[in-house]
Every structure is written in C-alpha cells, then in structure tokens.
Design a protein around this motif. Structure first.
Motif, PDB file in Angstrom:
ATOM      1  N   LYS A  24       0.810  -1.301   0.086  1.00 55.96           N
ATOM      2  CA  LYS A  24       0.053   0.032   0.044  1.00 55.96           C
ATOM      3  C   LYS A  24       0.866   1.348   0.146  1.00 55.96           C
ATOM      4  CE  LYS A  24      -4.336   1.887   1.739  1.00 55.96           C
ATOM      5  NZ  LYS A  24      -5.334   2.039   2.895  1.00 55.96           N
ATOM      6  N   ASP A  25       0.740   2.087   1.051  1.00 56.59           N
ATOM      7  CA  ASP A  25       1.735   3.350   1.095  1.00 56.59           C
ATOM      8  C   ASP A  25       2.777   3.136   2.016  1.00 56.59           C
ATOM      9  OD1 ASP A  25       0.236   3.133   3.265  1.00 56.59           O
ATOM     10  OD2 ASP A  25      -0.284   5.308   3.483  1.00 56.59           O
ATOM     11  N   ALA A  59       3.208   6.902   3.797  1.00 54.13           N
ATOM     12  CA  ALA A  59       2.307   7.909   3.530  1.00 54.13           C
ATOM     13  C   ALA A  59       3.282   9.195   3.283  1.00 54.13           C
ATOM     14  CB  ALA A  59       1.287   8.403   4.101  1.00 54.13           C
ATOM     15  N   THR A 108      -3.612   6.844   9.479  1.00 53.89           N
ATOM     16  CA  THR A 108      -3.470   5.957   8.283  1.00 53.89           C
ATOM     17  C   THR A 108      -4.290   4.613   8.624  1.00 53.89           C
ATOM     18  OG1 THR A 108      -1.637   4.924   9.721  1.00 53.89           O
ATOM     19  CG2 THR A 108      -1.029   6.706   8.000  1.00 53.89           C
TER      20      THR A 108
END
Length: 233
Positions: free
Chosen positions: A139-140, A153, A215
């Motif tokens: 994902k991030d 992120a 998050t």
C-alpha cells in the motif's frame, strides 16, 4: 532535459572531436574530450559519466582495451564505439566486451544522436528498474533494505535494527499469517532462548510507528495464530 547528461568523447582526430563536442553541446549534453587512451582512462575514472563515445583507433591504447578496463569495474555506463568500415574484428571484440552499440565512420550526426538518445533511454530504464527492485511496498508503506529507509504515506519512519528486521519479514511475507514461532526463528534466530512474548512486544512497538494516527492499519492480529501484514481487515 532537467539534469544535463555527461558524455565523454574519446577521439584522437581533433576535427571530429570538435564537431562531436559542438553538436552534443547544442543538444544539451555536458561534454568533455579525451585524445588518447591514457587520457581517456584518467577522465573516465575522475568523474561519473552517463555515456562514453569511444573511438577504436587511438594512440597509446586501443579503444577495445579501454572498453575492457571500463567494463572490469563498471557494467552499466553505456559505451558507443566509433569504428572504421573495415574493423569487423574490433566491432565483434567490442560488442563481446560489453559495448552497447557502434557507429561506422564516416557517420551522419543525426544517426549518432539517435543512437545516443536510445542508449541513454535504455540506461535510464535499467536504473529505474533497479531502484524499483530495491523497495518493498505494501500500500503506502515502503522499505528499502539497502538504505534501510522506511516511509509511510511519504513520511520517514525511524526503526531500531530489530524493528526493521521484523518489518522486512512481515513485508516479504505480505498477506501470509505468521505464528510467533515463525517470526521468532526468522527475526531472532533459531538459537534464541527466551520468552516468545518478545514478538508481541515488538509488534506493539512497530504498530505505533507504522500504523500511526490517520493511516489505515496494516499489521493485524489473528487471534490464536499470530500476525499478518496486509491491506484491509
């Protein structure tokens, strides 16, 4: 061109070298010249180059020998050989030693420029592939084993060596449910003697840093089994 690519022109004929310098500079490249074999090696070793244009017929040392020395410590920098029409053996030797391409004299400057652009594009693509391979991604969340960078992120995350090793193991086994013993053996080693609760403690440390406020959770507890790193629940 945001960053000017640097090209080393190795050519002992002054007129040809000057034409190449002017044409390449007009195209936006940074250019330096070398007129002999030893000068070429000295300039090659003193700076980092994006491409080398290398004449085969040179005083002091042949272009093929220079190429051999370049390839002994650098497999990546693109090298385009400038060859005479009848130097078939030199072309073959050069390609066998790792030359990326060759152009036969006399050449059209447009053809040479096209081959330079192609070689630089290919080289940039390989570098990007290498950079992509260095990062683990879920994902991030990004982790680079070589530089030991961790980002979530776009913010940097500082981890202790043990936390880092634990995260590497979780990311490499992305979506796989891992029990405490598997994690303990992989991260702490088979010869570890101690409380298996150490896994729970370090998972807690890691969660605080990786699954911060704002998050989505990536580290999940599977009751009665262990832990898994994955997107979603």
């Amino acid at each position: 061109m945001d960053k000017k690519e640097k090209i080393l022109v190795v050519e002992d004929e002054e007129k040809i070298a000057r034409v190449l310098e002017l044409e390449l500079e007009y195209e936006g490249y940074l250019v330096k010249k070398a007129m002999s074999g030893y000068e070429a090696l000295e300039k090659y070793r003193s700076e980092k180059w994006d491409l080398i244009l290398l004449d085969i017929m040179l005083p002091e040392m042949s272009g093929v020998e220079i190429l051999r020395r370049i390839r002994s410590d650098d497999r990546e920098v693109p090298v385009i050989l400038l060859t005479a029409k009848d130097s078939v053996e030199d072309k073959v030797s050069g390609l066998d030693l790792g030359a990326n391409d060759y152009v036969t004299k006399p050449f059209q400057i447009e053809e040479l420029l096209a081959r330079i652009r192609a070689a630089l594009r290919h080289s940039a693509g390989l570098k990007q592939d290498e950079q992509d391979e260095e990062w683990l991604k879920v994902k991030d969340l990004f982790l680079n084993e070589k530089t030991r960078e961790v980002k979530r992120a776009e913010r940097q995350i500082e981890l202790t060596p043990r936390e880092f090793d634990l995260l590497v193991y979780l990311m490499k086994n992305h979506r796989q449910v891992l029990n405490r013993e598997q994690i303990l053996n992989a991260v702490w080693g088979f010869d570890y003697f101690g409380d298996t609760n150490v896994v729970d403690v370090y998972i807690r440390y890691l969660r605080k840093k990786v699954d911060g406020i704002g998050t989505d959770l990536l580290i999940h507890t599977i009751r009665g089994v262990g832990y898994v790193l994955r997107e979603g629940k």
